[in-house]
Design an enzyme around this catalytic site. Structure first.
Site, PDB file in Angstrom:
ATOM      1  N   GLY A  16      20.376 -37.552  27.216  1.00 20.59           N
ATOM      2  CA  GLY A  16      20.706 -36.903  25.938  1.00 20.59           C
ATOM      3  C   GLY A  16      22.217 -36.816  25.776  1.00 20.59           C
ATOM      4  O   GLY A  16      22.927 -36.535  26.726  1.00 20.59           O
ATOM      5  N   THR A 145      25.855 -32.999  30.807  1.00 18.92           N
ATOM      6  CA  THR A 145      24.622 -32.487  30.219  1.00 18.92           C
ATOM      7  C   THR A 145      24.859 -31.113  29.626  1.00 18.92           C
ATOM      8  O   THR A 145      25.498 -30.264  30.258  1.00 18.92           O
ATOM      9  CB  THR A 145      23.423 -32.429  31.194  1.00 18.92           C
ATOM     10  OG1 THR A 145      22.347 -31.711  30.562  1.00 18.92           O
ATOM     11  CG2 THR A 145      23.716 -31.745  32.515  1.00 18.92           C
ATOM     12  N   ASP A 147      22.616 -29.118  29.431  1.00 21.11           N
ATOM     13  CA  ASP A 147      21.713 -28.228  30.183  1.00 21.11           C
ATOM     14  C   ASP A 147      22.434 -27.522  31.340  1.00 21.11           C
ATOM     15  O   ASP A 147      21.953 -26.507  31.835  1.00 21.11           O
ATOM     16  CB  ASP A 147      20.529 -29.022  30.754  1.00 21.11           C
ATOM     17  CG  ASP A 147      19.671 -29.646  29.670  1.00 21.11           C
ATOM     18  OD1 ASP A 147      19.944 -29.392  28.480  1.00 21.11           O
ATOM     19  OD2 ASP A 147      18.732 -30.386  30.009  1.00 21.11           O
ATOM     20  N   MET A 191      18.189 -25.437  23.381  1.00 20.08           N
ATOM     21  CA  MET A 191      17.772 -26.486  24.337  1.00 20.08           C
ATOM     22  C   MET A 191      18.099 -26.101  25.775  1.00 20.08           C
ATOM     23  O   MET A 191      18.791 -25.114  26.028  1.00 20.08           O
ATOM     24  CB  MET A 191      18.468 -27.796  24.009  1.00 20.08           C
ATOM     25  CG  MET A 191      17.809 -28.601  22.923  1.00 20.08           C
ATOM     26  SD  MET A 191      18.710 -30.161  22.704  1.00 20.08           S
ATOM     27  CE  MET A 191      17.552 -31.068  21.693  1.00 20.08           C
ATOM     28  N   GLY A 192      17.676 -26.929  26.706  1.00 19.08           N
ATOM     29  CA  GLY A 192      18.012 -26.695  28.111  1.00 19.08           C
ATOM     30  C   GLY A 192      16.871 -26.994  29.055  1.00 19.08           C
ATOM     31  O   GLY A 192      16.987 -26.772  30.262  1.00 19.08           O
ATOM     32  N   ARG A 193      15.760 -27.442  28.500  1.00 20.04           N
ATOM     33  CA  ARG A 193      14.615 -27.850  29.306  1.00 20.04           C
ATOM     34  C   ARG A 193      14.183 -26.773  30.303  1.00 20.04           C
ATOM     35  O   ARG A 193      13.707 -25.732  29.871  1.00 20.04           O
ATOM     36  CB  ARG A 193      14.955 -29.155  30.013  1.00 20.04           C
ATOM     37  CG  ARG A 193      13.745 -30.032  30.211  1.00 20.04           C
ATOM     38  CD  ARG A 193      14.105 -31.291  30.896  1.00 20.04           C
ATOM     39  NE  ARG A 193      14.227 -32.403  29.994  1.00 20.04           N
ATOM     40  CZ  ARG A 193      15.021 -33.451  30.213  1.00 20.04           C
ATOM     41  NH1 ARG A 193      15.768 -33.490  31.288  1.00 20.04           N
ATOM     42  NH2 ARG A 193      15.023 -34.444  29.385  1.00 20.04           N
ATOM     43  N   GLU A 248      13.969 -23.393  24.788  1.00 22.26           N
ATOM     44  CA  GLU A 248      12.836 -24.288  24.482  1.00 22.26           C
ATOM     45  C   GLU A 248      11.900 -24.399  25.687  1.00 22.26           C
ATOM     46  O   GLU A 248      10.729 -24.715  25.556  1.00 22.26           O
ATOM     47  CB  GLU A 248      13.352 -25.684  24.132  1.00 22.26           C
ATOM     48  CG  GLU A 248      14.129 -26.339  25.296  1.00 22.26           C
ATOM     49  CD  GLU A 248      14.547 -27.785  25.063  1.00 22.26           C
ATOM     50  OE1 GLU A 248      14.282 -28.326  23.988  1.00 22.26           O
ATOM     51  OE2 GLU A 248      15.152 -28.368  25.992  1.00 22.26           O
ATOM     52  N   GLN A 304      23.167 -28.520  18.364  1.00 21.13           N
ATOM     53  CA  GLN A 304      23.934 -27.864  19.434  1.00 21.13           C
ATOM     54  C   GLN A 304      24.605 -28.870  20.369  1.00 21.13           C
ATOM     55  O   GLN A 304      25.507 -28.508  21.105  1.00 21.13           O
ATOM     56  CB  GLN A 304      23.030 -26.934  20.231  1.00 21.13           C
ATOM     57  CG  GLN A 304      21.920 -27.624  20.987  1.00 21.13           C
ATOM     58  CD  GLN A 304      20.725 -26.713  21.240  1.00 21.13           C
ATOM     59  OE1 GLN A 304      20.831 -25.761  21.966  1.00 21.13           O
ATOM     60  NE2 GLN A 304      19.586 -27.033  20.630  1.00 21.13           N
ATOM     61  N   ARG A 305      24.158 -30.105  20.372  1.00 25.30           N
ATOM     62  CA  ARG A 305      24.789 -31.052  21.301  1.00 25.30           C
ATOM     63  C   ARG A 305      25.668 -32.090  20.585  1.00 25.30           C
ATOM     64  O   ARG A 305      26.289 -32.909  21.232  1.00 25.30           O
ATOM     65  CB  ARG A 305      23.745 -31.719  22.196  1.00 25.30           C
ATOM     66  CG  ARG A 305      22.780 -32.619  21.483  1.00 25.30           C
ATOM     67  CD  ARG A 305      21.759 -33.215  22.439  1.00 25.30           C
ATOM     68  NE  ARG A 305      21.045 -34.277  21.782  1.00 25.30           N
ATOM     69  CZ  ARG A 305      19.920 -34.793  22.205  1.00 25.30           C
ATOM     70  NH1 ARG A 305      19.360 -34.340  23.308  1.00 25.30           N
ATOM     71  NH2 ARG A 305      19.346 -35.774  21.548  1.00 25.30           N
TER      72      ARG A 305
HETATM   73  O1  F6P Z   1      19.262 -34.049  28.248  1.00 24.68           O
HETATM   74  C1  F6P Z   1      19.433 -32.816  27.702  1.00 24.68           C
HETATM   75  C2  F6P Z   1      18.552 -32.509  26.532  1.00 24.68           C
HETATM   76  O2  F6P Z   1      19.377 -32.330  25.416  1.00 24.68           O
HETATM   77  C3  F6P Z   1      17.645 -31.316  26.785  1.00 24.68           C
HETATM   78  O3  F6P Z   1      18.288 -30.103  26.594  1.00 24.68           O
HETATM   79  C4  F6P Z   1      16.529 -31.558  25.824  1.00 24.68           C
HETATM   80  O4  F6P Z   1      15.333 -30.955  26.261  1.00 24.68           O
HETATM   81  C5  F6P Z   1      16.391 -33.046  25.862  1.00 24.68           C
HETATM   82  O5  F6P Z   1      17.666 -33.549  26.203  1.00 24.68           O
HETATM   83  C6  F6P Z   1      15.967 -33.645  24.548  1.00 24.68           C
HETATM   84  O6  F6P Z   1      15.790 -34.999  24.722  1.00 24.68           O
HETATM   85  P1  F6P Z   1      15.826 -36.112  23.581  1.00 24.68           P
HETATM   86  O7  F6P Z   1      17.225 -36.310  23.170  1.00 24.68           O
HETATM   87  O8  F6P Z   1      15.311 -37.316  24.276  1.00 24.68           O
HETATM   88  O9  F6P Z   1      14.970 -35.606  22.492  1.00 24.68           O
END
Ligand code: F6P
Length: 411
Positions: A16, A145, A147, A191-193, A248, A304-305
């Site tokens: 990501g 990341t 995360d 986010m942050g898995r 999340e 957010q990213r």
């Molecule tokens: O890799 C970090 C991240 O942004 C996580 O926080 C999030 O769960 C995931 O990637 C989302 O993935 P994608 O961009 O594949 O939807």
């Protein structure tokens, strides 16, 4: 450095994106140029693209000082990304033979991969294959990341800017949520898995001009929906507008993600549940049906990213430094490493970059320590706040052209 002369280097971005991943790319590119690498190649779409020989000579597209300045300020992965897991070398040696044949054809002396724990798995496997066949190619990982869940590094580039976005936007949401004299709950999904670092950064919204988030729910603490409703009810006895920041990745006591109560999550190549969205919506609906007040869900999602307009200058600078340090390490003969941050001092904030073994980072997830979460599990401690505060400091204004930030894109 001697046996590196006349060699090329290659760099890829994976996983990501973040608001500052391109600053690391700039750090790799500039430092490799300064150390007189012949050519700097970029992998298009990470290792998956490299397998199809999709590469670009960065010297042909990054030509001026302004291009580098724009790259540092452009969010998302300039080179494109992938979520591709290399098979084990025992299972599919032919994949490694193919990759190394491509690298050798390009006369590569060092390979850099900017990414998170899954991407470090790629660097780990490539350096292991390199060692097995006595290849002189060096492999170094550059952390990235939002995360912030990589082991052996104080923090990861990308996290500080996402944290700054969350703190900033949360303050604005809180202003908006207090305009009506009625009971309401705003649930903000972050986010942050499986790690709550980024959600914890919601604590930065609090100050003498803002109450901040009333509850911060992290994946590290199992959520009991009944207890949560009771807590919301209690809070509403003292204030009408309640703000909840929720990860999340929050799970129930039985291990299921809360968002799985809404829809089944898909699995990505690394076995992670992909697109974990819906937790905020679920909690807002629960509040609305059980408590009966106005409840709104806001999902920050990709905003957010990729919010480079509010990126942290500390983060941009450190992302660049990590890229540069990785190149220096490779030129010094290191391989199988990742550039990691070591915090030397809190006040004044000082961090330096050191190399750690990438095999100790690959595929691992660093959770928020339980001692940095309040006992009731509904907030983070002052220690957490002190840790994250320096990472969001200062700004680097975008270069605005005709009213919007100017970006650089690979055609
Ligand atoms: O890799 C970090 C991240 O942004 C996580 O926080 C999030 O769960 C995931 O990637 C989302 O993935 P994608 O961009 O594949 O939807």
């Amino acid at each position: 450095m001697a046996n590196f002369a006349g060699k090329n280097v290659i760099v890829g971005q994976s996983g990501g994106p973040t608001a500052v991943i391109n600053s690391s790319l700039a750090g790799v590119y500039q430092t490799a140029k300064e150390l007189e690498a012949k050519k700097v190649y970029g992998m298009k779409y990470g290792i998956e693209g490299l397998l199809n020989s999709q590469v670009v000579d960065l010297g042909s597209v990054l030509q001026s000082h302004m291009d580098i300045e724009l790259l540092k300020r452009t969010p998302s992965s300039y080179l494109g990304s992938c979520r591709y897991k290399l098979p084990s070398m025992e299972e599919k040696p032919e994949v490694y033979e193919k990759l190394f044949a491509i690298l050798e054809k390009l006369e590569i002396g060092a390979c850099f991969y900017i990414g998170g724990n899954d991407s470090m798995d790629t660097i780990n496997k490539l350096s292991a294959w390199g060692a097995k066949i006595n290849s002189p190619i060096r492999f170094i990982g550059v952390p990235k990341t939002i995360d912030n869940d990589l082991e052996l590094t104080d923090h990861t580039p990308g996290f500080g800017s996402a944290a700054k976005y969350i703190a900033t936007i949360l303050k604005e949401i809180i202003r908006d949520s207090t305009v009506y004299d009625l009971r309401s709950v705003t649930v903000v999904e972050i986010m942050g898995r499986n790690a709550g670092w980024l959600t914890g950064a919601a604590c930065l919204a609090k100050g003498d001009d803002c109450d901040g988030a009333d509850m911060i729910l992290l994946p590290e603490v199992a959520l009991d929906p009944e207890d949560f409703l009771k807590k919301v009810d209690e809070l509403q006895k003292h204030k009408s507008s309640v703000i909840v920041a929720v990860s999340e990745g929050v799970k129930l006591a039985d291990g299921r993600y809360v968002c799985e109560l809404v829809s089944e999550a898909k699995i990505d190549a690394f076995g992670h549940k992909a697109a974990l969205s819906g937790t905020g919506r679920y909690l807002a609906d629960l509040i609305s049906s059980r408590i009966g007040c106005k409840a709104r869900a806001i999902e920050f999602s990709t905003l957010q990213r990729c919010a480079a307009h509010v990126a942290s200058r500390t983060d941009i600078t450190e992302a660049y430094q990590a890229g540069g340090a990785a190149v220096k390490a490779a030129f010094d003969g290191q391989t199988g490493k990742m550039a990691a941050f070591k915090r030397a001092s809190e006040i004044p904030y000082q961090c330096h970059v050191e190399m750690v073994d990438v095999c100790d980072v690959a595929n691992k997830e660093k959770p928020v320590p339980r001692s940095w979460i309040t006992e009731d599990g509904y907030n983070v401690t002052d220690e957490f706040r002190a840790y994250v505060r320096p990472l969001i400091q200062a700004e680097l204004t975008p270069i605005y052209i005709d009213g919007t930030p100017r970006h650089i894109c690979l055609k």
